[in-house]
Design an enzyme around this catalytic site. Structure first.
Site, mmCIF file in Angstrom:
data_model
loop_
_atom_site.group_PDB
_atom_site.id
_atom_site.type_symbol
_atom_site.label_atom_id
_atom_site.label_comp_id
_atom_site.label_asym_id
_atom_site.label_seq_id
_atom_site.Cartn_x
_atom_site.Cartn_y
_atom_site.Cartn_z
ATOM 1 N N ASP A 77 -1.837 -1.265 -3.744
ATOM 2 C CA ASP A 77 -2.155 -0.522 -4.978
ATOM 3 C C ASP A 77 -1.019 -0.632 -5.994
ATOM 4 O OD1 ASP A 77 -1.747 2.048 -2.631
ATOM 5 O OD2 ASP A 77 -0.188 1.393 -4.024
ATOM 6 N N GLU A 85 -7.111 -20.945 -16.488
ATOM 7 C CA GLU A 85 -7.497 -21.544 -15.205
ATOM 8 C C GLU A 85 -8.690 -22.431 -15.509
ATOM 9 O OE1 GLU A 85 -10.075 -19.782 -12.587
ATOM 10 O OE2 GLU A 85 -9.144 -20.522 -10.776
ATOM 11 N N HIS A 145 -4.137 -17.166 -4.941
ATOM 12 C CA HIS A 145 -5.001 -16.367 -4.059
ATOM 13 C C HIS A 145 -6.268 -17.098 -3.654
ATOM 14 C CE1 HIS A 145 -6.604 -16.119 -8.032
ATOM 15 N NE2 HIS A 145 -7.705 -15.597 -7.551
ATOM 16 N N ASP A 146 -6.439 -18.326 -4.204
ATOM 17 C CA ASP A 146 -7.627 -19.129 -3.865
ATOM 18 C C ASP A 146 -7.282 -20.299 -2.955
ATOM 19 O OD1 ASP A 146 -8.952 -18.984 -7.259
ATOM 20 O OD2 ASP A 146 -9.289 -17.664 -5.533
ATOM 21 N N ASP A 185 0.853 -1.195 0.000
ATOM 22 C CA ASP A 185 0.000 0.000 0.000
ATOM 23 C C ASP A 185 0.889 1.245 0.000
ATOM 24 O OD1 ASP A 185 -1.989 1.624 2.595
ATOM 25 O OD2 ASP A 185 -1.780 2.044 0.455
ATOM 26 N N ASP A 223 -4.971 -10.568 -15.692
ATOM 27 C CA ASP A 223 -5.939 -11.595 -15.324
ATOM 28 C C ASP A 223 -7.219 -11.318 -16.124
ATOM 29 O OD1 ASP A 223 -6.289 -13.224 -12.153
ATOM 30 O OD2 ASP A 223 -7.504 -13.531 -13.969
ATOM 31 N N ASP A 254 -9.367 -16.560 -16.284
ATOM 32 C CA ASP A 254 -10.177 -16.985 -15.153
ATOM 33 C C ASP A 254 -11.288 -17.944 -15.599
ATOM 34 O OD1 ASP A 254 -10.736 -16.308 -12.273
ATOM 35 O OD2 ASP A 254 -12.692 -15.858 -13.129
#
Ligand code: TEU
Ligand code: CA
Length: 554
Positions: A29, A254, A327-328, A21, A98, A199
């Site tokens: 960010d 994915e 991230h999953d 950040d 992504d 995705d």
């Protein structure tokens, strides 16, 4: 075997909300990413896979896009993006976007139009059906709990959403939708991005009659019912022709529900679709009987069987991706290693075991530090709608008690991978000067990048060495894989062979000492790398706790 740069590169995934950040609002960010580009260069990665930074209401943390050609306000501006891309390219680092086009946000302009009326020009951008027997059009369920259909009063119809109700599925059978997606992809390639992670791309083609399914792992039909649909390969071939063939892009699909046979089509060596896929079989190896919610430990034999099937199955016909985390998924050192006494040793072992295989390695932010799962205390600590929805649904249905579900969430929730990257031992792990959007893992004073960059035997430096080895030894990239000791519950051992070059990779997946009889052809070999400084080649090796050794035949 065709040589390709995307087979030889190493990819690093950034989840922007949790990476760095720069303006103190507690949210990572784009300027924060730019400020850490030298860290990534130091690690030695070649490509960044950037999770979504497009405009989004953040129902699913950016995987619900309301404008594909605008940057989410919390993440910064398009100028910030252009600067980040330039800074990455200056360091020889490529950037992959992504691509989330199975669905949009319900706040996308297309959906706002589509839901207005039956004859709106955008009506068929999405999948609308009348109800059945006073309810949903079929028995499909959402991956995020509840039905996969939402009733929309304005036109007295239901729309399909395999994920949250704020993520309506696009109708890929509509050529206008495909043209919109291809135009947008070309717009990003014109800006200089280097490829796409796609995705749930295996879900974009649905069977026209949307038949009821057999309830699957989430207790609902749905993702399994629609994976690898009737036109998916036709649409990806069209994408290859209209977008991907124009530059040297890297593409990874994915592919929820992908089988080996389907992967040979998605990632075929004729390169008519994608370069590679993310398969999920090894991520299901510790699932419960009807969902991912479990704290069951994987059996190494199952892991070896699955990974070997994919290594041998795609050999010479397609290409693998190699990942333990994203991230999953929860943190691999907590899931497959030991996040206690042997945290660093087992993190290095897991990296050796996977990244010495054939395929493009994917490193998820923090994995290179051995970041661990998070001691979440209560449901209020979670931010991920998949976890929160499952908690309420499965406890209200009496499937699990609250204590059971919290235990399973601590083990498998996606939020384990989404707590702030741990840069230093300073407040909030150096991630933000503000209030972080999600709790920081309390172990950040012990586990952080600053401490590890200054310590030669850290997980960070071990990852750097593995990445460097892949560049120095073609056998690691192009050699054939052969599993040894399939029946062993403790040892994962395999060889890689390329012409005269041969490596042996042997990993102890336990905290106990195990003996390993070195095949004779390696008795005169040399240690290429290992996670114990004093590893030595012996005919009968006594592998210590979580020891990994790579022996090169001389
Ligand atoms: O994930 C698709 C997917 O299969 C996930 O449902 C994943 O398998 C599951 O969460 C594991 O428990 C992609 C994105 O990676 C994910 O972050 C998004 O939430 C999802 O699609 C919808 O865009
Ligand atoms: Ca910020």
């Amino acid at each position: 075997m065709k040589k390709r740069w995307w087979k030889e590169c190493v990819v690093y995934q950034i989840y922007p909300r949790s990476f760095c950040d720069s303006n103190g609002d507690g949210i990572g960010d784009i300027r924060g990413i730019t400020s850490k580009m030298d860290y990534l260069k130091e690690l030695g990665i070649d490509v960044i896979w950037l999770s979504p930074v497009y405009q989004s209401p953040n129902d699913d943390n950016g995987y619900d896009i309301s404008d594909y050609q605008a940057i989410m306000k919390e993440f910064g501006t398009m100028e910030d993006f252009d600067e980040m891309l330039a800074v990455a390219h200056e360091r020889g680092i490529r950037l992959v976007m992504d691509l989330v086009v199975n669905h949009t946000s319900d706040e996308h302009a297309w959906f706002a139009e589509s839901r207005k009326s039956l004859d709106n020009p955008y009506r068929d951008y999405y999948i609308w059906r009348p109800g059945r027997d006073g309810g949903a059009p079929n028995n499909w369920g959402s991956c995020f709990s509840g039905p996969a259909w939402e009733y929309d009063k304005a036109t007295d119809m239901y729309y399909l959403h395999l994920f949250s109700k704020k993520q309506p599925d696009l109708n890929w059978d509509n050529p206008a939708v495909r043209d919109e997606v291809f135009r947008m992809m070309n717009w990003w390639l014109d800006k200089g991005v280097d490829g796409f992670r796609m995705d749930v791309i295996s879900l974009i083609s649905k069977k026209p009659d949307l038949p009821d399914g057999v309830p699957g792992i989430n207790g609902y039909a749905g993702a399994d019912e629609v994976a690898n649909g009737p036109h998916v390969h036709e649409y990806l071939k069209e994408m290859r022709q209209k977008v991907l063939n124009r530059t040297e892009t890297i593409t990874v699909g994915e592919c929820a529900g992908v089988t080996l046979e389907e992967a040979k089509k998605y990632a075929n060596r004729e390169e008519t679709e994608l370069n590679m896929v993310f398969q999920f079989e090894h991520m299901g190896v510790d699932s419960g009987e009807n969902s991912k919610w479990s704290d069951r430990k994987a059996d190494l034999r199952d892991l070896k069987e699955i990974l070997s099937k994919w290594q041998k199955g795609l050999e010479d016909v397609a290409w693998n991706s190699l990942y333990w985390e994203n991230h999953d998924q929860p943190r691999s050192v907590s899931r497959f290693g030991d996040d206690g006494a042997y945290r660093e040793t087992s993190a290095k072992m897991l990296a050796t075991c996977l990244y010495m295989m054939q395929g493009t390695p994917y490193i998820y932010q923090g994995q290179e530090l051995g970041m661990t799962n998070v001691p979440f205390e209560s449901i209020e600590d979670f931010r991920d709608l998949e976890s929160i929805n499952a908690y309420h649904e499965l406890t209200e249905q009496g499937v699990f008690t609250r204590e059971e579900m919290l235990r399973y969430l601590r083990y498998k929730s996606r939020d384990n991978a989404r707590t702030p990257f741990q840069w230093s031992g300073e407040e909030n792990a150096g991630f933000t000067s503000g209030e972080p959007w999600i709790m920081v893992n309390p172990n950040y004073k012990k586990i952080n990048a600053k401490e590890q960059m200054g310590r030669e035997d850290s997980v960070f430096h071990y990852f750097r060495k593995l990445i460097r080895l892949r560049k120095e030894h073609e056998v690691i990239v192009y050699g054939t894989y052969d599993l040894l000791l399939p029946e062993s519950k403790e040892i994962y051992a395999y060889t890689r062979t390329l012409g005269e070059e041969k490596l042996l990779v042997v990993c102890n997946f336990t905290a106990g000492e195990v003996t390993f009889d070195l095949p004779e052809e390696f008795w005169t070999g040399a240690v290429l790398t290992g996670n114990y400084e004093d590893a030595a080649v012996k005919e009968h090796m006594a592998l210590r706790a979580y020891e990994a050794v790579v022996v090169k035949k001389q």
